[in-house]
Design a protein around this motif. Sequence first.
Motif, PDB file in Angstrom:
ATOM      1  N   LEU A 262       0.828  -1.213   0.000  1.00  0.00           N
ATOM      2  CA  LEU A 262       0.000   0.000   0.000  1.00  0.00           C
ATOM      3  C   LEU A 262       0.863   1.264   0.000  1.00  0.00           C
ATOM      4  O   LEU A 262       0.604   2.218  -0.737  1.00  0.00           O
ATOM      5  N   VAL A 263       1.891   1.274   0.839  1.00  0.00           N
ATOM      6  CA  VAL A 263       2.764   2.441   0.921  1.00  0.00           C
ATOM      7  C   VAL A 263       3.518   2.646  -0.389  1.00  0.00           C
ATOM      8  O   VAL A 263       3.682   3.778  -0.867  1.00  0.00           O
ATOM      9  N   LEU A 264       3.967   1.561  -1.021  1.00  0.00           N
ATOM     10  CA  LEU A 264       4.671   1.668  -2.299  1.00  0.00           C
ATOM     11  C   LEU A 264       3.751   2.229  -3.382  1.00  0.00           C
ATOM     12  O   LEU A 264       4.157   3.070  -4.191  1.00  0.00           O
ATOM     13  N   VAL A 265       2.509   1.775  -3.409  1.00  0.00           N
ATOM     14  CA  VAL A 265       1.550   2.273  -4.396  1.00  0.00           C
ATOM     15  C   VAL A 265       1.282   3.760  -4.172  1.00  0.00           C
ATOM     16  O   VAL A 265       1.239   4.553  -5.121  1.00  0.00           O
ATOM     17  N   ALA A 266       1.098   4.151  -2.914  1.00  0.00           N
ATOM     18  CA  ALA A 266       0.866   5.566  -2.607  1.00  0.00           C
ATOM     19  C   ALA A 266       2.055   6.420  -3.029  1.00  0.00           C
ATOM     20  O   ALA A 266       1.892   7.521  -3.561  1.00  0.00           O
ATOM     21  N   ASP A 267       3.258   5.905  -2.827  1.00  0.00           N
ATOM     22  CA  ASP A 267       4.455   6.650  -3.219  1.00  0.00           C
ATOM     23  C   ASP A 267       4.539   6.807  -4.735  1.00  0.00           C
ATOM     24  O   ASP A 267       4.907   7.876  -5.237  1.00  0.00           O
ATOM     25  N   GLN A 268       4.180   5.772  -5.488  1.00  0.00           N
ATOM     26  CA  GLN A 268       4.221   5.851  -6.939  1.00  0.00           C
ATOM     27  C   GLN A 268       3.151   6.808  -7.479  1.00  0.00           C
ATOM     28  O   GLN A 268       3.394   7.553  -8.437  1.00  0.00           O
ATOM     29  N   ILE A 269       1.984   6.816  -6.851  1.00  0.00           N
ATOM     30  CA  ILE A 269       0.939   7.761  -7.271  1.00  0.00           C
ATOM     31  C   ILE A 269       1.402   9.192  -7.031  1.00  0.00           C
ATOM     32  O   ILE A 269       1.218  10.076  -7.882  1.00  0.00           O
ATOM     33  N   LEU A 273       1.949  12.083 -10.031  1.00  0.00           N
ATOM     34  CA  LEU A 273       1.240  13.350 -10.058  1.00  0.00           C
ATOM     35  C   LEU A 273       2.194  14.542  -9.964  1.00  0.00           C
ATOM     36  O   LEU A 273       1.964  15.569 -10.587  1.00  0.00           O
ATOM     37  N   ARG A 274       3.285  14.386  -9.188  1.00  0.00           N
ATOM     38  CA  ARG A 274       4.257  15.473  -9.124  1.00  0.00           C
ATOM     39  C   ARG A 274       4.914  15.701 -10.471  1.00  0.00           C
ATOM     40  O   ARG A 274       5.162  16.851 -10.870  1.00  0.00           O
ATOM     41  N   ARG A 275       5.190  14.638 -11.200  1.00  0.00           N
ATOM     42  CA  ARG A 275       5.788  14.780 -12.522  1.00  0.00           C
ATOM     43  C   ARG A 275       4.804  15.423 -13.503  1.00  0.00           C
ATOM     44  O   ARG A 275       5.202  16.222 -14.359  1.00  0.00           O
ATOM     45  N   ARG A 276       3.543  15.089 -13.368  1.00  0.00           N
ATOM     46  CA  ARG A 276       2.538  15.665 -14.268  1.00  0.00           C
ATOM     47  C   ARG A 276       2.371  17.161 -14.032  1.00  0.00           C
ATOM     48  O   ARG A 276       2.108  17.929 -14.968  1.00  0.00           O
ATOM     49  N   LEU A 277       2.529  17.579 -12.771  1.00  0.00           N
ATOM     50  CA  LEU A 277       2.345  18.996 -12.432  1.00  0.00           C
ATOM     51  C   LEU A 277       3.622  19.818 -12.597  1.00  0.00           C
ATOM     52  O   LEU A 277       3.583  21.034 -12.543  1.00  0.00           O
ATOM     53  N   ALA A 278       4.754  19.118 -12.766  1.00  0.00           N
ATOM     54  CA  ALA A 278       6.023  19.848 -12.887  1.00  0.00           C
ATOM     55  C   ALA A 278       6.075  20.655 -14.181  1.00  0.00           C
ATOM     56  O   ALA A 278       5.545  20.260 -15.211  1.00  0.00           O
TER      57      ALA A 278
END
Length: 278
Positions: A262-269, A273-278
Amino acid sequence: MNRPSTHWRERDPAALPRALLTAILLLLLWPGLQLTEFRPQNLFSGDNLNTMGRFLSGFWPPASDTEFLHLLARATLETLAMATAGMALALILAIPAALAATRALSVSTLLSGRAHWLGRLLRYPVRMLLIVLRSIPEIVWALLFVRAVGLGPTAGVLAIAITYSGMLGKVYAEILESVDQAPAGALLQSGSSRIAAFFYGLLPNAAQELTSYSLYRWECAVRASVVMGFVGAGGLGQMIDLSIRMFAGGEVVSILLTFLLLVLVADQISLYLRRRLA
């Protein structure tokens, strides 16, 4: 003309202050270690090593029977739902509180560089409310709500909503104050409303940082949901508690591996999203 020696030219002028600061920190740390009875060497004594070895051997292999995996999947969805619902409620409280507490939308601050005393007076109660909300840990709120609404995820959702609204509101207000204020000030000077100044002057510059912090807090909410399960809030935490009580080490390992996923999935999400907003 004599030149300074290589020794003096290469000497770090901040070396002595850093050494003194390090020594002071070590002196302050030592009483704390003594007060907490910190004795890591006890872990490696003969009897303790044998006890730990026997204990850890019971955690393998991980449980994988069909009935247990069905319960694990249900608890996982319950944990995700608890964290997401709690974050949604926290955002509903935090966003207006952040807008009320921040100086970024203060007309006097943007136009003259100095906040008016009336604005500071109105923002103070909101900031105090945010302090109160985040000062009490979510586990304490969960204990209170378990008494009020009974066992189950509802207590966890309310606990996350209250604590995280204080955290999100404070950080959102600071993020809005840290970005460039010139676009918002220009919009206000041209006659725009504060809402327009927020959406077109502040939000574009702060969107990436706001999104990154929100996703980080959602990841924290997932972990908090597991911890609150130990006090009866349901989800993976309550399942771990029951498995530990029954000395079912294989079930505990399976639950922990699921939580790690769960933590790994949250980190990848969050990274996507940070890359999309960069």
